[in-house]
Design an enzyme around this catalytic site. Structure first.
Site, PDB file in Angstrom:
ATOM      1  N   ASP A  65       0.818  -1.218   0.000  1.00 61.57           N
ATOM      2  CA  ASP A  65       0.000   0.000   0.000  1.00 61.57           C
ATOM      3  C   ASP A  65       0.850   1.266   0.000  1.00 61.57           C
ATOM      4  O   ASP A  65       2.072   1.204   0.166  1.00 61.57           O
ATOM      5  CB  ASP A  65      -0.961  -0.012   1.205  1.00 61.57           C
ATOM      6  CG  ASP A  65      -0.292  -0.485   2.488  1.00 61.57           C
ATOM      7  OD1 ASP A  65       0.941  -0.367   2.587  1.00 61.57           O
ATOM      8  OD2 ASP A  65      -0.999  -0.960   3.385  1.00 61.57           O
ATOM      9  N   ASN A 110      -7.439  -3.308  14.263  1.00 59.67           N
ATOM     10  CA  ASN A 110      -8.827  -3.571  13.860  1.00 59.67           C
ATOM     11  C   ASN A 110      -8.927  -4.749  12.877  1.00 59.67           C
ATOM     12  O   ASN A 110      -9.961  -4.962  12.264  1.00 59.67           O
ATOM     13  CB  ASN A 110      -9.457  -2.317  13.240  1.00 59.67           C
ATOM     14  CG  ASN A 110      -8.750  -1.855  11.974  1.00 59.67           C
ATOM     15  OD1 ASN A 110      -7.803  -2.491  11.518  1.00 59.67           O
ATOM     16  ND2 ASN A 110      -9.209  -0.759  11.391  1.00 59.67           N
ATOM     17  N   HIS A 136      -7.140  -5.135  10.105  1.00 58.11           N
ATOM     18  CA  HIS A 136      -6.865  -4.876   8.688  1.00 58.11           C
ATOM     19  C   HIS A 136      -5.582  -5.556   8.247  1.00 58.11           C
ATOM     20  O   HIS A 136      -4.679  -5.786   9.038  1.00 58.11           O
ATOM     21  CB  HIS A 136      -6.882  -3.366   8.358  1.00 58.11           C
ATOM     22  CG  HIS A 136      -5.694  -2.577   8.801  1.00 58.11           C
ATOM     23  ND1 HIS A 136      -5.752  -1.219   9.037  1.00 58.11           N
ATOM     24  CD2 HIS A 136      -4.400  -2.925   9.041  1.00 58.11           C
ATOM     25  CE1 HIS A 136      -4.553  -0.783   9.388  1.00 58.11           C
ATOM     26  NE2 HIS A 136      -3.724  -1.789   9.405  1.00 58.11           N
ATOM     27  N   GLU A 141      -9.613  -2.285   5.379  1.00 58.91           N
ATOM     28  CA  GLU A 141     -10.247  -2.004   6.661  1.00 58.91           C
ATOM     29  C   GLU A 141     -11.472  -2.913   6.853  1.00 58.91           C
ATOM     30  O   GLU A 141     -11.935  -3.544   5.900  1.00 58.91           O
ATOM     31  CB  GLU A 141     -10.677  -0.528   6.700  1.00 58.91           C
ATOM     32  CG  GLU A 141      -9.517   0.467   6.534  1.00 58.91           C
ATOM     33  CD  GLU A 141      -8.662   0.645   7.803  1.00 58.91           C
ATOM     34  OE1 GLU A 141      -8.461  -0.326   8.549  1.00 58.91           O
ATOM     35  OE2 GLU A 141      -8.180   1.775   8.013  1.00 58.91           O
TER      36      GLU A 141
HETATM   37  P1  PGA Z   1       2.374  -1.880  12.553  1.00 60.39           P
HETATM   38  O1  PGA Z   1       1.200  -1.853  11.510  1.00 60.39           O
HETATM   39  O2  PGA Z   1       3.357  -2.894  12.064  1.00 60.39           O
HETATM   40  O3  PGA Z   1       2.954  -0.494  12.528  1.00 60.39           O
HETATM   41  O4  PGA Z   1       1.789  -2.259  13.871  1.00 60.39           O
HETATM   42  C1  PGA Z   1       0.621  -3.031  11.073  1.00 60.39           C
HETATM   43  C2  PGA Z   1      -0.582  -2.739  10.216  1.00 60.39           C
HETATM   44  O5  PGA Z   1      -1.281  -1.746  10.475  1.00 60.39           O
HETATM   45  O6  PGA Z   1      -0.843  -3.518   9.295  1.00 60.39           O
END
Ligand code: PGA
Length: 240
Positions: A67, A135, A137, A142
């Site tokens: 992304d 959450n 994702h 999302e």
């Molecule tokens: P993080 O993010 O590695 O910074 O915890 C993971 C994500 O949001 O997929």
């Protein structure tokens, strides 16, 4: 879905790096799906280390990132383009033309999505690295993203913006939109390696491991993939 519990973030990063480097030794022209965020930084540090010790090379490796934020120029210090170069690409022998990161630059964002999606459909990702949002994702898919979704522009939830605020000066600066591989693109990978570390991921890991498969919790679809390895540390595993 195979779940491997390890002691801490250091062990998680090391074991993940062995999985990636074993693949690169067996298949020097492998295609990797890569993730940003805090979680894979240790993995990337180990891979840089292995490259410096001549154990692996990225010369013929191709990469596709999950992304990219919209409304941030490519060279912004918090763009995922910058993140990937700073944390991995600038330190290994990868060819710039083998690096693929969704681009949100230019007016026609729908066209950018279509282009990235066509590239993904022509490629075969041997190993996709994933983090998980609090959450549920994966990428920036999302909650309530359809499981058959391909690359698209997503409006980030407030939860995700708040989770990512730590990288910016204030919440106002966190972009509201991103371009992301869809869940269908992620599921097309031959193998998936999901990493989760720390207490803030414990609830999400509990839902992933014990919950049902539902679009309300995007990562739950991974239970339908034939080759998923989840590596979690003690804190992330504390509720299971
Ligand atoms: P993080 O993010 O590695 O910074 O915890 C993971 C994500 O949001 O997929």
């Amino acid at each position: 879905m195979k779940v491997i519990k390890v002691k801490n973030y250091q062990q998680l990063s090391e074991i993940a790096s062995v999985m990636v480097s074993d693949l690169l030794v067996l298949k020097p022209d492998a295609t990797l799906g890569l993730a940003t965020g805090s979680t894979p930084i240790g993995l990337y540090q180990h891979l840089i280390n292995k490259y410096q010790k001549h154990k692996i090379s990225f010369k013929n490796v191709k990469t596709y990132n999950l992304d990219e934020y919209c409304d941030l120029p490519k060279n912004h210090q918090e763009s995922y383009y910058t993140f990937m170069h700073k944390n991995l690409f600038d330190h290994v022998d990868i060819n710039e033309e083998n690096i693929h990161i969704p681009s949100s630059e230019g007016d026609d964002l729908e066209k950018r999505c279509e282009e990235y999606n066509s590239m993904l459909n022509r490629a075969t990702i041997d190993l996709q690295v994933l983090g998980i949002g609090s959450n549920g994702h994966i990428g920036f898919n999302e909650p309530n993203t359809p499981f058959d979704q391909e690359t698209f522009i997503v409006k980030l939830t407030e939860k995700t913006r708040i989770d990512n605020q730590r990288f910016f000066n204030s919440l106002d600066e966190v972009p509201h939109y991103a371009i992301t591989m869809g869940i269908k693109n992620i599921m097309n990978a031959k193998q998936i390696l999901l990493l989760a570390s720390g207490k803030s991921k414990a609830e999400a890991i509990k839902t992933l491991v014990t919950g049902e498969i539902t679009e309300k919790f995007p990562a739950s679809i991974l239970k339908k993939h034939p080759n998923v390895i989840v590596i979690i540390d003690e804190e992330a595993a504390s509720l299971i």
